[in-house]
Design an enzyme around this catalytic site. Structure first.
Site, PDB file in Angstrom:
ATOM      1  N   ASP A 185      66.506   7.051  13.962  1.00 11.98           N
ATOM      2  CA  ASP A 185      67.166   6.377  15.088  1.00 11.98           C
ATOM      3  C   ASP A 185      67.224   4.878  14.785  1.00 11.98           C
ATOM      4  OD1 ASP A 185      68.191   5.534  17.464  1.00 11.98           O
ATOM      5  OD2 ASP A 185      66.741   6.581  18.729  1.00 11.98           O
ATOM      6  N   HIS A 187      68.688   2.871  16.840  1.00 13.97           N
ATOM      7  CA  HIS A 187      68.569   2.262  18.173  1.00 13.97           C
ATOM      8  C   HIS A 187      69.574   1.137  18.401  1.00 13.97           C
ATOM      9  CE1 HIS A 187      65.382   2.263  21.483  1.00 13.97           C
ATOM     10  NE2 HIS A 187      65.541   3.508  21.136  1.00 13.97           N
ATOM     11  N   GLU A 211      70.989   7.965  14.005  1.00 13.98           N
ATOM     12  CA  GLU A 211      71.375   7.864  15.424  1.00 13.98           C
ATOM     13  C   GLU A 211      71.650   6.409  15.794  1.00 13.98           C
ATOM     14  OE1 GLU A 211      68.840  10.113  18.012  1.00 13.98           O
ATOM     15  OE2 GLU A 211      68.775   8.519  19.505  1.00 13.98           O
ATOM     16  N   GLU A 237      73.662   8.623  23.782  1.00 16.07           N
ATOM     17  CA  GLU A 237      72.758   8.512  24.925  1.00 16.07           C
ATOM     18  C   GLU A 237      73.190   7.402  25.879  1.00 16.07           C
ATOM     19  OE1 GLU A 237      69.599   7.486  21.972  1.00 16.07           O
ATOM     20  OE2 GLU A 237      68.804   6.296  23.614  1.00 16.07           O
ATOM     21  N   HIS A 287      70.412  14.393  24.358  1.00 12.92           N
ATOM     22  CA  HIS A 287      69.356  13.387  24.469  1.00 12.92           C
ATOM     23  C   HIS A 287      68.434  13.758  25.618  1.00 12.92           C
ATOM     24  CE1 HIS A 287      68.090   9.190  25.791  1.00 12.92           C
ATOM     25  NE2 HIS A 287      67.805   9.155  24.505  1.00 12.92           N
TER      26      HIS A 287
HETATM   27 MG    MG Z   1      68.038   7.159  20.634  1.00 16.36          MG
END
Ligand code: MG
Length: 384
Positions: A185, A187, A211, A237, A287
């Site tokens: 991830d 982020h 991700e 997400e 998610h």
């Molecule tokens: Mg995430």
């Protein structure tokens, strides 16, 4: 005709908000309308939507209530309104399943699988101590893991930082071996300028996916970046409704969509997003770093979506500090995975039974969770 009679909200630890809807005939449905870090705002939106549009309505007409909540107020979409709508939608599906005595997935066409692969987070918000975490998780039976490899990032990073990111991932890959899925991830912390440079260094260790490779809202740019690397790209997400996902599909910017059942419009909308993704040969990984109702809702959609690849879940998640996914669930086994898979719940509705006296004891004690705020060396805000 049955009608929606009343509702209650439970703000409970660790950082969850649950919605209980009751009908005049005594059916009860649960939803999880939460936007992490904005509990009170979301609760306020739920109250406005319930009192303004849902009380007194026929709970059988889920689609019509969905449209009313989405289109009926002129302003639509976005994280707050869609999270509130999502929880209401989940609760109405729970009621419908209980009315007919079947799991929600049976009302959506019936399951295409018996269980779904799940993954576990390792290492928290920063990449420290991930190696030991990964070894522990694999020994607990997980076959798929997800981790951060980058902490705070400058827009353009030094070769040293890039080397450290690659080293962290390599160490985990070497520790768990080649037969474990390892997802990463980013982020949204990595800039467009750095993405290919970093992703190329990770490719030889074959991440399951990367991700949020860059911050959302740049589908065209992401489409261009994706064409330069081999690793699958996942995101979603922080997207709400089919319309938010559409440009990512059109720009060929994703391999895996990750809508959140508590942010993207609930069961009703996420079934549609999965179907839309399938038309682009894109997989789903819903998610879910949230609580038990959100996960139970995810499992209903995983059940009927052929392109559901893997399911996130929050057992042992760092945000849950001191609490666990199944704390308020009577039939906890339904949300407990085995050998890296979660079976589909077999009970009516969402298939979980909540312990209402346990919930009543902690009502109002939900934590005021806030995400960390990070700043770059020069004092400007950095992505967390
Ligand atoms: Mg995430």
């Amino acid at each position: 005709m049955d009608s929606v009679e009343k509702y209650d909200l439970y703000s409970i630890p660790p950082r969850w908000l649950l919605l209980k809807i009751e009908t005049a005939e005594g059916l009860i449905g649960w939803g999880e309308p939460i936007l992490e870090g904005r509990t009170k705002t979301t609760a306020g939106a739920v109250e406005e939507l319930m009192e303004g549009y849902v009380l007194g309505k026929n709970p059988e007409r889920i689609q019509d209530i969905w449209e009313l909540l989405y289109r009926g107020g002129f302003y639509r979409g976005g994280p707050i309104l869609m999270s509130a709508l999502s929880g209401i939608d989940q609760a109405l599906w729970d009621i419908k399943g209980k009315r007919y005595g079947v799991p929600v997935y049976n009302l959506l066409g019936g399951p295409v699988r018996d269980k779904i692969k799940i993954y576990s987070w390792i290492g928290g918000d920063t990449p420290d101590q991930v190696v030991q975490g990964a070894i522990n998780r694999v020994s607990e039976g997980f076959k798929s893991l997800k981790m951060n490899v980058a902490g705070k990032m400058e827009r353009i990073e030094t070769p040293l930082k890039v080397r450290e990111i690659a080293r962290r991932f390599r160490e985990v890959r070497e520790a768990v071996g080649p037969d474990v899925d390892l997802a990463i991830d980013f982020h949204g912390r990595v800039s467009k300028s750095m993405f290919v440079r970093i992703a190329e260094k990770l490719e030889e260790y074959q991440p399951m996916f990367i991700e949020e490779p860059i911050i959302n809202s740049h589908p065209r740019e992401l489409g261009e970046l994706k064409s330069k690397i081999q690793t699958p790209i996942a995101l979603g997400e922080r997207l709400y409704t089919r319309l938010d996902f559409r440009p990512y599909l059109e720009e060929r910017a994703v391999d895996i969509l990750q809508p959140d059942l508590s942010h993207a419009g609930g069961i009703t909308e996420c079934v549609k997003i999965a179907s839309m993704a399938d038309a682009y040969d894109v997989d789903m990984a819903f998610h879910c770093p949230l609580g038990p109702v959100a996960l139970a809702a995810c499992l209903q959609v995983d059940a009927v979506s052929h392109n559901a690849l893997i399911q996130e879940q929050s057992l042992g998640l760092h945000y849950n500090e001191g609490f666990t996914l199944t704390d308020y669930v009577v039939n906890a086994e339904v949300l407990t995975g085995e050998n890296g898979y979660l079976s589909l719940p077999e009970g009516p509705g969402l298939g979980i039974e909540l312990d209402e006296s346990a919930l009543a004891e902690v009502e109002g004690m939900g934590r005021e969770w806030k995400n960390p705020v990070w700043r770059s060396e020069d004092g400007s805000l950095a992505e967390w």
